[in-house]
Design an enzyme around this catalytic site. Structure first.
Site, PDB file in Angstrom:
ATOM      1  N   ARG A 186     -28.923-102.344  23.666  1.00  0.00           N
ATOM      2  CA  ARG A 186     -27.804-103.447  23.734  1.00  0.00           C
ATOM      3  C   ARG A 186     -28.199-104.917  23.713  1.00  0.00           C
ATOM      4  NH1 ARG A 186     -23.327-100.356  27.316  1.00  0.00           N
ATOM      5  NH2 ARG A 186     -24.196 -98.253  27.376  1.00  0.00           N
ATOM      6  N   GLU A 231     -31.646 -98.448  26.878  1.00  0.00           N
ATOM      7  CA  GLU A 231     -30.315 -99.013  27.107  1.00  0.00           C
ATOM      8  C   GLU A 231     -30.886-100.540  26.699  1.00  0.00           C
ATOM      9  OE1 GLU A 231     -27.398 -97.943  26.538  1.00  0.00           O
ATOM     10  OE2 GLU A 231     -27.466 -95.978  27.212  1.00  0.00           O
ATOM     11  N   ASP A 249     -30.099 -87.935  19.335  1.00  0.00           N
ATOM     12  CA  ASP A 249     -29.432 -88.409  18.019  1.00  0.00           C
ATOM     13  C   ASP A 249     -29.939 -89.898  17.526  1.00  0.00           C
ATOM     14  OD1 ASP A 249     -28.813 -89.545  20.687  1.00  0.00           O
ATOM     15  OD2 ASP A 249     -27.317 -90.769  20.094  1.00  0.00           O
ATOM     16  N   GLU A 299     -18.330 -93.003  17.734  1.00  0.00           N
ATOM     17  CA  GLU A 299     -19.089 -92.282  16.870  1.00  0.00           C
ATOM     18  C   GLU A 299     -18.252 -91.757  15.751  1.00  0.00           C
ATOM     19  OE1 GLU A 299     -21.202 -92.427  20.490  1.00  0.00           O
ATOM     20  OE2 GLU A 299     -19.575 -91.424  20.094  1.00  0.00           O
TER      21      GLU A 299
END
Length: 609
Positions: free
Chosen positions: A195, A191, A327, A511
């Site tokens: 980010r 993350e 993903d 998404e």
């Protein structure tokens, strides 16, 4: 795509999953590495480690740069050099726009910007410098290190929307963030990478403001310490305090695929703009190991959702998906190939091999009342039975996996594979269908559907659908009369086509609009603009609070306004509203032929000839 992937499923689900596999995980093969899982070109710990020189900005080194390296790298992989290839064009050549169409498009774009501005102002007033605004109560939350995740995630959105005054104020604020400490005991390296590092790099690429590069380097130096392990594999849930005290680190033996495989865009771009190869080297080691083991998994071409970073064994687990927990590894394959201008062909090769398998095994056509020809991506379990690999499809759709439509469409254009583009189009259409079919016009977090026996034709069979729905509820259609069956389905609020909705939340996810945006830029399909507008209106009207927008507990509720969870993750401003804004923008604003988006929607400049 974290706290799982960019595209985060609940922490409790993750914890249960990891505990289960921790108890059941077998010893894994090291596949070409030493018995300690150490690369031959990584030196053993030197006495006292080593200290590097001045950082690339010429400023005093951060505590992470000064920290002694336990396992120094003997030889760095060189940054890609040479003349970038002329890759195939991605975006459609759009023709002239009528005055009426332009007026309507700009009105819609303004509506999106108004929503963003309203949320931004509330964050600025109520939660400035915190990770998130609580959009119902007006409180603040710090779940991502306490470094101002919403602030950093929104930098490039502010620039893209032309909000220069707000951008300049935000840049001045982030310059004061210190990444030498954290409010969290453990840092989620994944993350933090997507980010913070991605956010700083994209804002730097767009604005050229050197302060943002300095912050990117600062984050990069911190993250690099998480790679200081015997085999240079990162600790993805990283105790930064132990590392700061010089405690020896070892990569974990149960790691989510997405969390270890999503560094190539940010780390490569950071090396390209600084000239320091260490970040490229760090991510490239991971991807080379994945490439070696790609044909050796139970489902060759794909990697399982759980891997062993300690032993560098990425091929033993049995569940395979393009969705949660996996993903963004797949997403980054064609995007890294584009980022470096085709100078690393391994990423194209890995992408093509992965999608060949996923198309055969994971994609399915669901049975629908309108018989629309769409695709959904599910999870496949592959086990060895009597010496043969046996696969079983779990036909569960996810909002998170809606990114796959855009990935296949983009990848198909880059490698000139029309089949990929076509499959990406049907996957995107599948997500649009799920939005339209849901009572509030918003698709749920997860759902089940009934796969068709054939992808060519699939007639609707109401009795078969009811049977499948009842079986998902643990009942048999033989045990209930038609009225009872209909009542059970109505009680579960199942639109026709859905056989179960185990997670009815909407958490402001990006998404679906991400893939709609990419597909529109590639095909120019006008109906996608209408779908995007319908999606935006449904989301904004149902999630709007007095301050901003909030995640919803249940999108199947129609009798009353759906209850809100008082959550607005940073990706609402950093991803979702950015993609809504861009789909209604001129096609040359952040062209897909000039930029690639990381999994947090941060656009990074591609190397071009």
């Amino acid at each position: 795509m974290p706290v799982l992937s960019r595209r985060r499923i609940g922490a409790y689900l993750l914890a249960g999953l990891l505990v289960f596999f921790f108890l059941s995980f077998r010893s894994l093969d090291t596949d070409g590495f030493t018995s300690a899982g150490q690369r031959p070109d990584v030196a053993t710990p030197a006495a006292g480690g080593h200290l590097d020189g001045e950082d690339v900005t010429g400023r005093p080194q951060s505590r992470w740069k000064r920290l002694k390296t336990q396992y120094p790298v003997a030889s760095f992989r060189p940054i890609p050099t040479g003349t970038p290839l002329t890759l195939p064009k991605v975006q459609k050549a759009f023709g002239a726009e009528s005055d009426a169409d332009r007026k309507e498009r700009l009105l819609r774009q303004r509506r999106v910007k108004d929503t963003f501005t309203r949320c931004w102002n509330s964050y600025r007033e109520k939660a400035w410098m915190s990770d998130e605004l609580a959009p119902v109560s007006g409180g603040r939350k710090d779940f991502f290190g306490g470094w101002g995740a919403t602030l950093v995630d929104s930098l490039d959105t502010l620039w893209i929307m032309g909000m220069r005054s707000e951008f300049n104020e935000a840049v001045a604020a982030v310059a004061n963030i210190s990444f030498e400490t954290s409010k969290e005991k453990d840092v989620n390296v994944f993350e933090t990478n997507i980010r913070y590092l991605g956010g700083f790099l994209a804002a730097y690429d767009l604005s050229g403001d050197e302060r943002l590069l300095e912050k990117a380097v600062e984050v990069g130096e911190m993250l690099y310490v998480a790679f200081d392990t015997p085999n240079r594999m990162p600790i993805t849930r990283w105790n930064w305090n132990d590392a700061a005290r010089g405690k020896a680190q070892v990569a974990h033996d149960n790691v989510l695929l997405a969390e270890i495989g999503t560094f190539s865009l940010e780390f490569t771009r950071l090396s390209l703009v600084t000239g320091d190869p260490k970040w490229f080297d760090a991510s490239q080691r991971i991807m080379e190991a994945f490439q070696t083991q790609q044909p050796k998994t139970h489902l060759p071409g794909l990697w399982p959702v759980l891997v062993n970073a300690k032993k560098m064994a990425f091929n033993e687990h049995t569940d395979y998906t393009l969705g949660a927990m996996a993903d963004s590894l797949y997403e980054y394959l064609p995007k890294t190939y584009a980022l470096v201008g085709g100078l690393l062909p391994m990423y194209r090769e890995m992408y093509e091999a992965a999608m060949s398998t996923a198309i055969r095994h994971n994609l399915f056509r669901p049975m629908l009342p309108d018989q629309e020809d769409i695709l959904i991506s599910g999870l496949v379990t592959a086990r060895v039975e009597d010496g043969q690999v046996v696969t079983k499809l779990k036909p569960e759709g996810q909002h998170l996996v809606c990114f796959a439509g855009g990935m296949l469409a983009l990848g198909g254009k880059l490698v000139q594979n029309q089949t990929h583009v076509d499959k990406g189009e049907k996957l995107t259409d599948g997500c649009v269908w799920a939005y339209k079919a849901s009572p509030l016009g918003i698709m749920p977090e997860t759902f089940f559907m009934l796969p068709c026996e054939s992808t060519r034709q699939c007639k609707w069979d109401e009795q078969l659908w009811m049977q499948a729905a009842l079986e998902r509820a643990g009942m048999s259609i033989k045990d209930v009369n038609p009225e009872e069956a209909a009542a059970q389905i109505a009680h579960r609020r199942l639109p026709k086509g859905f056989t179960a909705i185990p997670d009815a939340r909407y958490i402001l996810r990006p998404e679906a609009i991400e893939s709609v945006f990419i597909l529109y830029r590639i095909t120019g399909r006008v109906d996608l603009l209408e779908s995007a507008w319908a999606m935006f209106r449904a989301i904004d009207s149902n999630t709007r609070t007095e301050l901003a927008n909030s995640a919803l507990h249940d999108i199947t509720v129609t009798e009353e306004k759906p209850s809100m969870s008082d959550s607005m993750e940073s990706f609402w401003l950093g991803e979702t509203l950015k993609y809504f804004y861009l789909v209604f923008s001129e096609p040359d604003l952040i062209s897909l032929d000039e930029y690639v988006f990381n999994t947090e929607a941060h656009p990074l400049k591609r190397l071009l000839p």
